[in-house]
Design an enzyme around this catalytic site. Structure first.
Site, PDB file in Angstrom:
ATOM      1  N   TYR A 152       1.084  11.231 -11.590  1.00  0.00           N
ATOM      2  CA  TYR A 152       1.764  12.071 -12.569  1.00  0.00           C
ATOM      3  C   TYR A 152       2.043  11.327 -13.874  1.00  0.00           C
ATOM      4  O   TYR A 152       2.076  11.928 -14.950  1.00  0.00           O
ATOM      5  CB  TYR A 152       3.069  12.587 -11.961  1.00  0.00           C
ATOM      6  CG  TYR A 152       3.856  13.530 -12.851  1.00  0.00           C
ATOM      7  CD1 TYR A 152       3.670  14.906 -12.773  1.00  0.00           C
ATOM      8  CD2 TYR A 152       4.791  13.041 -13.766  1.00  0.00           C
ATOM      9  CE1 TYR A 152       4.395  15.770 -13.583  1.00  0.00           C
ATOM     10  CE2 TYR A 152       5.513  13.897 -14.573  1.00  0.00           C
ATOM     11  CZ  TYR A 152       5.308  15.263 -14.481  1.00  0.00           C
ATOM     12  OH  TYR A 152       6.028  16.110 -15.290  1.00  0.00           O
ATOM     13  N   LYS A 188      -0.574  12.094   1.805  1.00  0.00           N
ATOM     14  CA  LYS A 188      -1.993  12.423   1.983  1.00  0.00           C
ATOM     15  C   LYS A 188      -2.729  11.161   2.435  1.00  0.00           C
ATOM     16  O   LYS A 188      -3.816  10.838   1.960  1.00  0.00           O
ATOM     17  CB  LYS A 188      -2.575  12.973   0.674  1.00  0.00           C
ATOM     18  CG  LYS A 188      -3.956  13.616   0.808  1.00  0.00           C
ATOM     19  CD  LYS A 188      -3.972  14.860   1.669  1.00  0.00           C
ATOM     20  CE  LYS A 188      -5.362  15.480   1.699  1.00  0.00           C
ATOM     21  NZ  LYS A 188      -5.440  16.644   2.614  1.00  0.00           N
ATOM     22  N   ASP A 205      -0.888  19.250   2.155  1.00  0.00           N
ATOM     23  CA  ASP A 205      -1.407  20.611   2.188  1.00  0.00           C
ATOM     24  C   ASP A 205      -0.769  21.414   3.314  1.00  0.00           C
ATOM     25  O   ASP A 205      -0.432  22.592   3.135  1.00  0.00           O
ATOM     26  CB  ASP A 205      -2.936  20.641   2.280  1.00  0.00           C
ATOM     27  CG  ASP A 205      -3.518  19.529   3.124  1.00  0.00           C
ATOM     28  OD1 ASP A 205      -2.846  18.521   3.343  1.00  0.00           O
ATOM     29  OD2 ASP A 205      -4.677  19.677   3.566  1.00  0.00           O
ATOM     30  N   ASP A 259       6.218  17.021  -7.751  1.00  0.00           N
ATOM     31  CA  ASP A 259       6.251  17.959  -8.863  1.00  0.00           C
ATOM     32  C   ASP A 259       5.770  19.329  -8.404  1.00  0.00           C
ATOM     33  O   ASP A 259       6.376  20.361  -8.724  1.00  0.00           O
ATOM     34  CB  ASP A 259       5.373  17.424  -9.994  1.00  0.00           C
ATOM     35  CG  ASP A 259       5.384  18.322 -11.212  1.00  0.00           C
ATOM     36  OD1 ASP A 259       6.475  18.716 -11.654  1.00  0.00           O
ATOM     37  OD2 ASP A 259       4.295  18.646 -11.721  1.00  0.00           O
TER      38      ASP A 259
END
Length: 335
Positions: free
Chosen positions: A125, A174, A207, A231
């Site tokens: 980010y 992840k 996910d 975010d």
């Protein structure tokens, strides 16, 4: 005992929702005083820069700031004023509660009460190492995750669970694909979790976490994750409770903290008295928690809930016909 806080009124609807929030804080009789400072378009017009040194000095001096939404003009200065503030003060923890309130557009009425704890100073980010090849065909980005950054954000999440009586922390990652960055974050999270045996720690791939949040959000209490994932997830959580108009945010460092409404400046309704000050009011409640006044923070939240429950002077986005200050006065009357 009086405490001074830095107030950044912001752009667009910012000054209106700040006036409403200060009205409620003053009605609480807490002895707060305010030092106004400029940032965003207002600062650019008055001082020729988006984030003046005087504003940074005010925040550093007072240690606590309450901030309305800001505009970062395209092509001017920082890629984001918020990112600049976080990096300048090393505000490593972004803390965003999401809770279902009555008479809102909450998708799961009464079932959502969770907090996203997002690492705030590193990861994809931040946008470090962005490069575009000369032919414009290839773009690259550096994603950096450190042991220090991972440890302190995970520890913050577990300490938050301990201090608020929550019993579960979910580490969102992840690591199955991002073996190095998410892998390091998960490894450190496991080490930190072992120091808090009384708090359940679960792990969830990002996910799957998004899917689970929209199917069974009641299973989550605190989620902790890296910057970019946080975010995205925190906005997903805002959608569960009816939108960003009910979503506050805290940016916490070792000695400085900035509290805010996380929505935008809404220039299309600025100056019309239509804006909902709820997110900034809830940010002020977070601020009171941080300042060692959790009873007062809860007092503010309960007054807001009572006003929503009574459907008294609600703004148009909440189904009412009240103005920004009408809503604030109704909340203040219930304190």
């Amino acid at each position: 005992m009086s405490q001074k806080i830095t107030v950044i009124r912001g752009d667009g609807i910012g000054p209106e929702i700040m006036d409403a929030t200060i009205h409620v804080l003053d009605a609480m009789g807490l002895g707060l005083t305010y030092e106004e400072a400029d940032a965003g378009l207002a600062a650019l017009e008055k001082h020729g820069e988006l984030l003046p040194a005087a504003t940074l000095e005010s925040i550093q001096r007072n240690k606590v700031a309450l901030k309305s939404p800001l505009t970062t003009p395209v092509g001017e200065g920082f890629s984001s004023i918020n990112v600049a503030l976080r990096r300048h003060f090393d505000l490593y923890a972004n803390v965003r509660p999401a809770k279902s309130y009555p008479n809102t557009l909450a998708r799961f009425p009464g079932e959502v009460d969770l907090i996203t704890v997002r690492e705030n100073t590193e990861g994809a980010y931040i946008g470090e190492g962005q490069e575009l090849s000369e032919d414009g065909a290839t773009a690259t980005l550096l994603q950096k995750v450190t042991r220090k950054g991972s440890e302190r954000i995970v520890r913050y999440a577990f300490e938050l669970a301990r201090s608020t009586g929550r019993k579960k922390v979910t580490v969102v990652h992840k690591a199955n694909i991002l073996k190095t960055t998410s892998g390091l974050f998960l490894k450190v999270a496991r080490e930190v979790a072992a120091e808090y045996p009384e708090i359940e720690c679960s792990e969830m791939i990002v996910d799957n976490a998004c899917m689970q949040l929209v199917m069974r959000p009641e299973q989550f209490e605190i989620l902790v994750t890296t910057n970019l994932f946080g975010d995205i997830i925190s906005d997903l959580c805002a959608g569960l409770i009816g939108g960003l108009g009910l979503t506050p945010g805290a940016n916490i460092g070792h000695d400085v903290a900035i509290f805010e409404a996380v929505h935008g400046t809404a220039p299309d309704i600025a100056g019309q008295g239509k804006a909902n000050p709820g997110a900034l009011l809830l940010g002020a409640a977070q601020m009171l928690d941080h300042m060692g006044m959790p009873e007062q923070g809860e007092r503010l939240r309960q007054a807001m809930v009572a006003t929503l429950d009574a459907k008294d002077s609600l703004t148009a986005d909440l189904g009412g016909t009240g103005s920004t200050m009408d809503y604030a006065r109704a909340i203040a009357s219930r304190l």
